[in-house]
Scaffold this motif. Structure first.
Motif, mmCIF file in Angstrom:
data_model
loop_
_atom_site.group_PDB
_atom_site.id
_atom_site.type_symbol
_atom_site.label_atom_id
_atom_site.label_comp_id
_atom_site.label_asym_id
_atom_site.label_seq_id
_atom_site.Cartn_x
_atom_site.Cartn_y
_atom_site.Cartn_z
ATOM 1 N N LEU A 192 2.553 2.187 -6.222
ATOM 2 C CA LEU A 192 3.177 3.310 -6.919
ATOM 3 C C LEU A 192 3.003 4.627 -6.169
ATOM 4 O O LEU A 192 3.812 5.551 -6.343
ATOM 5 N N ALA A 193 1.984 4.728 -5.334
ATOM 6 C CA ALA A 193 1.725 5.969 -4.602
ATOM 7 C C ALA A 193 2.841 6.333 -3.634
ATOM 8 O O ALA A 193 2.911 7.466 -3.171
ATOM 9 N N HIS A 194 3.734 5.393 -3.360
ATOM 10 C CA HIS A 194 4.891 5.726 -2.527
ATOM 11 C C HIS A 194 5.812 6.716 -3.237
ATOM 12 O O HIS A 194 6.644 7.358 -2.595
ATOM 13 N N ASN A 195 5.667 6.821 -4.549
ATOM 14 C CA ASN A 195 6.406 7.810 -5.331
ATOM 15 C C ASN A 195 5.385 8.539 -6.207
ATOM 16 O O ASN A 195 5.037 8.057 -7.287
ATOM 17 N N ARG A 206 -5.475 10.115 -2.766
ATOM 18 C CA ARG A 206 -6.903 10.125 -2.408
ATOM 19 C C ARG A 206 -7.765 10.208 -3.662
ATOM 20 O O ARG A 206 -8.798 9.540 -3.757
ATOM 21 N N ALA A 207 -7.358 11.025 -4.640
ATOM 22 C CA ALA A 207 -8.100 11.116 -5.909
ATOM 23 C C ALA A 207 -8.031 9.789 -6.656
ATOM 24 O O ALA A 207 -9.027 9.335 -7.238
ATOM 25 N N THR A 208 -6.873 9.145 -6.619
ATOM 26 C CA THR A 208 -6.713 7.843 -7.269
ATOM 27 C C THR A 208 -7.591 6.793 -6.600
ATOM 28 O O THR A 208 -8.230 5.985 -7.272
ATOM 29 N N GLU A 209 -7.635 6.814 -5.274
ATOM 30 C CA GLU A 209 -8.504 5.889 -4.531
ATOM 31 C C GLU A 209 -9.964 6.074 -4.938
ATOM 32 O O GLU A 209 -10.679 5.097 -5.190
ATOM 33 N N TRP A 210 -10.406 7.323 -4.964
ATOM 34 C CA TRP A 210 -11.797 7.617 -5.319
ATOM 35 C C TRP A 210 -12.112 7.080 -6.717
ATOM 36 O O TRP A 210 -13.116 6.386 -6.906
ATOM 37 N N TYR A 211 -11.269 7.396 -7.677
ATOM 38 C CA TYR A 211 -11.481 6.953 -9.051
ATOM 39 C C TYR A 211 -11.461 5.425 -9.141
ATOM 40 O O TYR A 211 -12.314 4.817 -9.781
ATOM 41 N N SER A 212 -10.505 4.809 -8.495
ATOM 42 C CA SER A 212 -10.355 3.365 -8.536
ATOM 43 C C SER A 212 -11.583 2.661 -7.946
ATOM 44 O O SER A 212 -12.114 1.708 -8.528
ATOM 45 N N ARG A 213 -12.066 3.146 -6.817
ATOM 46 C CA ARG A 213 -13.268 2.542 -6.211
ATOM 47 C C ARG A 213 -14.480 2.709 -7.123
ATOM 48 O O ARG A 213 -15.305 1.800 -7.246
ATOM 49 N N ARG A 214 -14.574 3.868 -7.732
ATOM 50 C CA ARG A 214 -15.697 4.154 -8.631
ATOM 51 C C ARG A 214 -15.664 3.257 -9.875
ATOM 52 O O ARG A 214 -16.685 2.749 -10.315
ATOM 53 N N MET A 215 -14.483 3.058 -10.428
ATOM 54 C CA MET A 215 -14.350 2.287 -11.669
ATOM 55 C C MET A 215 -14.273 0.780 -11.444
ATOM 56 O O MET A 215 -14.789 0.013 -12.240
ATOM 57 N N TYR A 216 -13.599 0.362 -10.381
ATOM 58 C CA TYR A 216 -13.287 -1.054 -10.204
ATOM 59 C C TYR A 216 -13.845 -1.677 -8.928
ATOM 60 O O TYR A 216 -13.686 -2.872 -8.710
ATOM 61 N N PRO A 271 0.325 3.703 1.428
ATOM 62 C CA PRO A 271 1.185 4.871 1.237
ATOM 63 C C PRO A 271 0.625 6.095 1.956
ATOM 64 O O PRO A 271 -0.519 6.088 2.426
ATOM 65 N N ARG A 272 1.417 7.129 1.991
ATOM 66 C CA ARG A 272 0.972 8.407 2.536
ATOM 67 C C ARG A 272 -0.261 8.861 1.751
ATOM 68 O O ARG A 272 -0.317 8.727 0.544
ATOM 69 N N ARG A 273 -1.243 9.394 2.429
ATOM 70 C CA ARG A 273 -2.515 9.756 1.798
ATOM 71 C C ARG A 273 -2.464 11.163 1.207
ATOM 72 O O ARG A 273 -3.141 12.072 1.664
ATOM 73 N N SER A 274 -1.666 11.298 0.176
ATOM 74 C CA SER A 274 -1.555 12.583 -0.526
ATOM 75 C C SER A 274 -2.854 12.877 -1.273
ATOM 76 O O SER A 274 -3.704 11.988 -1.448
ATOM 77 N N LEU A 275 -2.995 14.095 -1.726
ATOM 78 C CA LEU A 275 -4.166 14.466 -2.521
ATOM 79 C C LEU A 275 -4.257 13.597 -3.780
ATOM 80 O O LEU A 275 -5.341 13.121 -4.137
ATOM 81 N N LEU A 276 -3.130 13.355 -4.439
ATOM 82 C CA LEU A 276 -3.114 12.509 -5.636
ATOM 83 C C LEU A 276 -3.583 11.100 -5.308
ATOM 84 O O LEU A 276 -4.411 10.531 -6.017
#
Length: 189
Positions: free
Chosen positions: A35-38, A15-25, A8-13
């Motif tokens: 879902l980031a497409h919306n 990018r924050a989700t990516e960071w959190y997801s990599r950190r947690m999982y 999806p488009r790399r919105s601020l939301l």
């Protein structure tokens, strides 16, 4: 193969989700990518999942079995993969997790666990096929607060599994990270 792009488009939301997801999982979860497409859907889903994590009336092991039985009924390989990994991280018995799809033929479960999985499958059927006797047994054993949480968690897993399946999301390899290597083989094999 996913029915929607997982880039999806790399919105601020996102990018924050990516960071959190990599950190947690250790990786970015495919449902988040889809879902980031919306962004409004992603943001709502993130807040919803944070809220769910605060529910504590139902025993975590029973909650896991209910969620996984529902995911298995729907056939969501992503949910089964992630659920197995997440539950292993919390120390759940491997045999119980592996036997969920065939729980009726397994001797790994206590009567209450069997009732929970039967309830999850009955709720997941279309239309739902929950029998009064089963609901009464669970309500008596669990109490009202835990019974409501069980019911809500099965409904939530139906949302997750049906959405992931419809979007074409499949296993992301989480389960592979918690399998015990075969005896006599190194992890480098």
């Amino acid at each position: 193969m996913a029915r929607i792009s997982l880039t999806p488009r790399r919105s601020l939301l996102f990018r924050a989700t990516e960071w959190y997801s990599r950190r947690m999982y250790g990786k970015v979860l495919d449902p988040a990518r889809a879902l980031a497409h919306n962004p409004r859907v992603l943001w709502t889903d993130l807040r919803f999942e944070q809220s769910l994590a605060k529910w504590k009336s139902l025993d975590p092991g029973l909650k896991t079995l209910a969620v996984m039985a529902s995911a298995a009924s729907i056939g969501c390989s992503w949910c089964m993969d992630f659920g197995y990994w997440e539950s292993r991280q919390r120390g759940m018995d491997v045999r119980k997790l592996q036997d969920v799809p065939t729980w009726r033929d397994s001797d790994a479960y206590a009567p209450l666990e069997r009732d929970v999985m039967e309830y999850a499958e009955a709720m997941t059927a279309n239309p739902p096929q929950v029998e009064d006797e089963l609901a009464k047994r669970l309500l008596t054993t669990l109490g009202e607060a835990a019974f409501v949480e069980l019911t809500a968690m099965v409904a939530v897993e139906n949302l997750r599994s049906r959405m992931n399946t419809a979007l074409g999301l499949t296993s992301q390899g989480f389960k592979d990270h918690c399998e015990i290597p075969a005896r006599g083989r190194s992890t480098a094999d």
